[in-house]
Design an enzyme around this catalytic site. Structure first.
Site, short mmCIF file in Angstrom:
data_model
loop_
_atom_site.label_atom_id
_atom_site.label_comp_id
_atom_site.label_asym_id
_atom_site.label_seq_id
_atom_site.Cartn_x
_atom_site.Cartn_y
_atom_site.Cartn_z
N ASP A 92 0.79 -1.25 0.00
CA ASP A 92 0.00 0.00 0.00
C ASP A 92 0.82 1.30 0.00
O ASP A 92 0.50 2.24 0.76
CB ASP A 92 -0.96 0.01 1.20
CG ASP A 92 -1.98 -1.13 1.19
OD1 ASP A 92 -1.95 -1.94 0.25
OD2 ASP A 92 -2.79 -1.20 2.13
N LYS B 107 -7.06 -4.96 -2.91
CA LYS B 107 -7.81 -5.49 -1.76
C LYS B 107 -8.69 -4.39 -1.20
O LYS B 107 -8.42 -3.20 -1.43
CB LYS B 107 -6.86 -6.01 -0.70
CG LYS B 107 -5.92 -4.94 -0.18
CD LYS B 107 -4.94 -5.50 0.84
CE LYS B 107 -4.02 -4.41 1.34
NZ LYS B 107 -4.73 -3.31 2.05
N CYS C 12 -1.92 -2.66 7.70
CA CYS C 12 -1.86 -3.61 6.57
C CYS C 12 -0.58 -4.45 6.57
O CYS C 12 -0.63 -5.62 6.21
CB CYS C 12 -2.09 -2.88 5.26
SG CYS C 12 -3.81 -2.31 5.15
C1 VGL Z 1 -4.57 0.74 5.77
C2 VGL Z 1 -6.14 1.64 7.18
C3 VGL Z 1 -7.10 1.52 6.22
C4 VGL Z 1 -3.16 0.33 5.54
C5 VGL Z 1 -5.55 0.60 4.79
O1 VGL Z 1 -2.72 0.23 4.38
O2 VGL Z 1 -2.45 0.09 6.55
N1 VGL Z 1 -4.88 1.25 6.96
N2 VGL Z 1 -6.80 0.99 5.02
#
Ligand code: VGL
Ligand code: ZN
Length: 198
Positions: A9, A107, A152
């Site tokens: 991410d 995702k 994540c």
């Molecule tokens: C994430 C919160 C919401 C992350 C993704 O990538 O850690 N955190 N969505």
């Protein structure tokens, strides 16, 4: 024994100026690009929510971002709207090397269920398909980097270790949201699951 680097991410919304900015989230990009050259397989994950996703505080009247709610699958942190499919915020950081990636795994596209982990959605049972991808390619060792350490990266690393992969998290190439002690809890949870914290 094949190794993969999994880059979690590294998207605009998780970098300074983004909707769910992780402090110093952008600082890890050059080091991640450099590390990619040492791995035969590179996989990127991309948080990829439909507008109106159930993890957004804006979908829960009276709730603010970072408050908790109860979902059918259990407790869930409510987030600012982020990584909406097709938005600039959902794009990878512009300096991230994306050409080295064999796979880009999206995702969080299921409106009703959040997905921190690259392996299972937050109901902890719906698979993303990544386990099958790795096993059919003969990949047994994983190194994880990216954002955010305590969400994540943490969920992905713990799931991978529980599935029997040999997992290392390079904490120098991760950054955390860290609220309410979430980073310390994540580090303890990863260590407990057998993840190597490097
Ligand atoms: C994430 C919160 C919401 C992350 C993704 O990538 O850690 N955190 N969505
Ligand atoms: Zn998200």
């Amino acid at each position: 024994m094949t190794q993969a680097l999994i880059v979690i991410d590294v998207q605009n919304d998780f970098c300074p100026g983004g909707a769910l900015a992780v402090p110093e989230g952008d600082l890890i990009v050059p080091g991640i690009n450099a590390l990619m050259t040492e791995f035969p397989v590179v996989i990127l994950t991309q948080d990829w929510h439909p507008a109106g996703h159930s993890s957004f505080a804006s979908e829960h009247p009276g709730k603010a971002p970072m408050e908790m709610t109860e979902m059918p699958y259990g407790p869930q942190v409510l987030w600012p709207d982020h990584c909406v499919q097709g938005s600039i915020g959902a794009q990878f950081h512009p300096d991230l090397t994306v050409d080295r990636a064999d796979l880009i795994l999206r995702k969080g596209f299921n409106r009703a269920i959040d997905s921190y982990s690259a392996f299972f959605e937050n109901d902890r049972t719906t698979p993303t398909g990544l386990e099958g991808y790795l096993r059919t390619r003969g990949i047994t060792r994983l190194t994880m980097v990216g954002l955010a350490t305590d969400f994540c990266v943490n969920y992905s690393a713990v799931d991978a270790a529980k599935l029997g992969f040999d997992v290392t998290v390079r904490q120098d190439l991760c950054r955390a949201i860290d609220f309410g002690g979430s980073l310390a809890a994540a580090q303890a949870g990863m260590a407990e699951a057998g993840v190597t914290l490097a």
